[in-house]
Design an enzyme around this catalytic site. Structure first.
Site, short mmCIF file in Angstrom:
data_model
loop_
_atom_site.label_atom_id
_atom_site.label_comp_id
_atom_site.label_asym_id
_atom_site.label_seq_id
_atom_site.Cartn_x
_atom_site.Cartn_y
_atom_site.Cartn_z
CB SER A 1 -0.89 -0.03 1.24
OG SER A 1 -1.66 1.14 1.35
CG LEU A 48 -1.17 3.81 -6.82
CD1 LEU A 48 -1.26 4.70 -8.07
CD2 LEU A 48 0.26 3.80 -6.28
CG ASN A 85 -8.26 4.98 3.60
OD1 ASN A 85 -7.19 4.99 3.00
ND2 ASN A 85 -8.62 3.95 4.37
CD GLU A 121 -8.91 -0.85 0.52
OE1 GLU A 121 -7.94 -1.01 -0.26
OE2 GLU A 121 -8.83 -1.02 1.74
O1 OSB Z 1 -7.34 1.60 4.50
O2 OSB Z 1 -6.23 -0.13 4.11
C1 OSB Z 1 -6.36 0.93 4.71
C2 OSB Z 1 -3.25 1.52 6.86
C3 OSB Z 1 -3.82 2.07 7.98
C4 OSB Z 1 -5.17 2.27 8.02
C5 OSB Z 1 -5.96 1.93 6.93
C6 OSB Z 1 -5.40 1.36 5.80
C7 OSB Z 1 -4.01 1.20 5.75
C8 OSB Z 1 -3.31 0.69 4.58
C9 OSB Z 1 -1.94 0.06 4.80
O3 OSB Z 1 -3.69 0.82 3.45
C10 OSB Z 1 -2.06 -1.41 4.89
C11 OSB Z 1 -0.78 -2.03 5.42
O4 OSB Z 1 0.18 -2.13 4.65
O5 OSB Z 1 -0.75 -2.44 6.59
MG MG Z 2 -8.49 0.54 3.08
#
Ligand code: OSB
Ligand code: MG
Length: 368
Positions: free
Chosen positions: A135, A162, A191, A214
């Site tokens: 990520s 991304l 998010n 996502e």
């Molecule tokens: O939305 O997937 C998410 C990290 C912290 C909070 C939310 C997310 C994330 C990531 C990183 O996308 C996932 C990882 O590599 O642990």
């Molecule tokens: Mg996410």
């Protein structure tokens, strides 16, 4: 299973680089660990709640508080027969799934260690190793992003996600697609940064053949995702919106998503995560394992989960080095884009005492 004590331990883990999402920037991971001492074994749990309630309503100080006041006392008083009963004992307390998940994970680890069984075996892992994605946070410029992606691809990651937000979506996606070609497995994560009014902007991502978008909309906006799914071709994947197997079924049946991100902390634990896997498989919906910047403890359990048969997309189960210069466990190291599923009892690993001591900022013991 007689639990005689529970330790709540706070650790502070500097990230190798700041991680920027649409909800904020993280430079240090403030993690709450739960350690359960039972008669025949001890077990570790990791709480994925973050410092502030921006990813979801939970945050680490609140998780510590609810564990200390309500969850741990209830579990210690219950005279548990097995980790399977933890969720039932905690059901009268609303919400706080990340806190509940951490406690259940620690009890499950203790139980499995005592019985000499692994997380993978308990969860139904069918693979010895899992392919790993990475990520990639929002950056100040496209060249900076391309450099970061290049580094990760050189390390062997098999899929790139991304992070996007309004103003940082089509341009970075186009740049990465053009530079690394059509074969790169590529997806994005918003998010919750968009609204349905942004449907046309999100549809501009369609030409880039993304695996999924996502969580584009608010976590509570199930109908919005259902409507958006009709206006974009890219499959919608839900993260924040899915808090249980029931939510997963509702989202799938409404047509709000075609893919599900499973994060055990978000849904109250590994046992509910397994149920989500099962209902998604029953509906023909692919799942993948999300991440919350876990230490080696949560990573071990996530990798075991990701080895279940329905996890047909690479997860955010990156190597320890993607997050931390030095993990609290033996590090997870990428091998040909994969991480091995631990086979030892329970999580198959535990914190290295000296490392744990170095990063510990507070510890408290709870007893009956
Ligand atoms: O939305 O997937 C998410 C990290 C912290 C909070 C939310 C997310 C994330 C990531 C990183 O996308 C996932 C990882 O590599 O642990
Ligand atoms: Mg996410």
């Amino acid at each position: 299973m007689n639990i005689t004590g529970v330790e709540l331990r706070r650790i502070s883990m500097p990230l190798v680089a700041p991680f920027r999402t649409s909800f904020g920037t993280e430079s240090v991971r403030d993690v709450l660990l739960v350690r359960v001492i039972a008669d025949d074994a001890e077990g570790w749990g990791e709480c994925v709640a973050m410092t502030s309630p921006r990813y979801s309503a939970e945050y680490v100080d609140a998780a510590a508080d609810v564990l200390r006041r309500f969850l741990v006392p209830a579990v210690m008083a219950a005279g548990l027969s097995a980790a399977r009963s933890v969720a039932e004992v905690l059901a009268p307390f609303k919400g706080h799934r990340m806190a509940k998940a951490a406690l259940e994970m620690a009890v499950l680890d203790a139980e499995l260690r005592a019985e000499n069984r692994s997380f993978g075996r308990e969860l139904g892992a069918v693979r010895e190793r899992v392919p790993c994605g990475v990520s990639v946070g929002i950056m100040d410029s496209v060249p900076e992003l391309l450099d970061a992606v290049e580094g990760y691809l050189a390390e062997g990651y098999v899929r790139v996600k991304l992070k996007i937000e309004p103003g940082w979506d089509v341009e970075p996606v186009r740049a990465v697609r053009e530079r690394y070609g059509d074969d790169l497995l590529l997806q994005v994560d918003a998010n919750t940064a968009y609204t349905l009014a942004d449907a046309r902007q999100l549809a501009r991502l369609d030409p880039f053949d993304l695996l999924l978008i996502e969580q584009p909309l608010d976590e509570e906006d199930m109908l919005g995702h259902m409507e958006l799914a009709k206006r974009v071709r890219t499959p919608i994947c839900l993260d924040e919106s899915i808090a249980s197997a029931r939510d997963a079924v509702a989202a799938i049946r409404l047509g709000a998503c075609r893919v599900v991100n499973i994060k055990p902390g978000r849904v109250g634990g590994y046992l509910e995560a397994r149920r989500i896997h099962d209902v998604c498989v029953a509906h023909g919906v692919p799942v993948w394992c999300g991440g919350m910047l876990e230490t080696g403890l949560g990573r071990a359990a996530n990798v075991a989960l990701a080895a279940m048969p329905g996890f047909t997309l690479p997860g955010d189960t990156s190597a320890s080095g993607r997050y931390y210069a030095s993990d609290i466990t033996e590090p997870f190291v990428l091998d040909d884009g994969h991480l091995d599923v631990s086979t030892g009892p329970g999580l198959g690993l535990a914190p290295v005492p000296d490392r744990l001591a170095e990063v510990t900022t507070a510890s408290e013991w709870l007893t009956l």
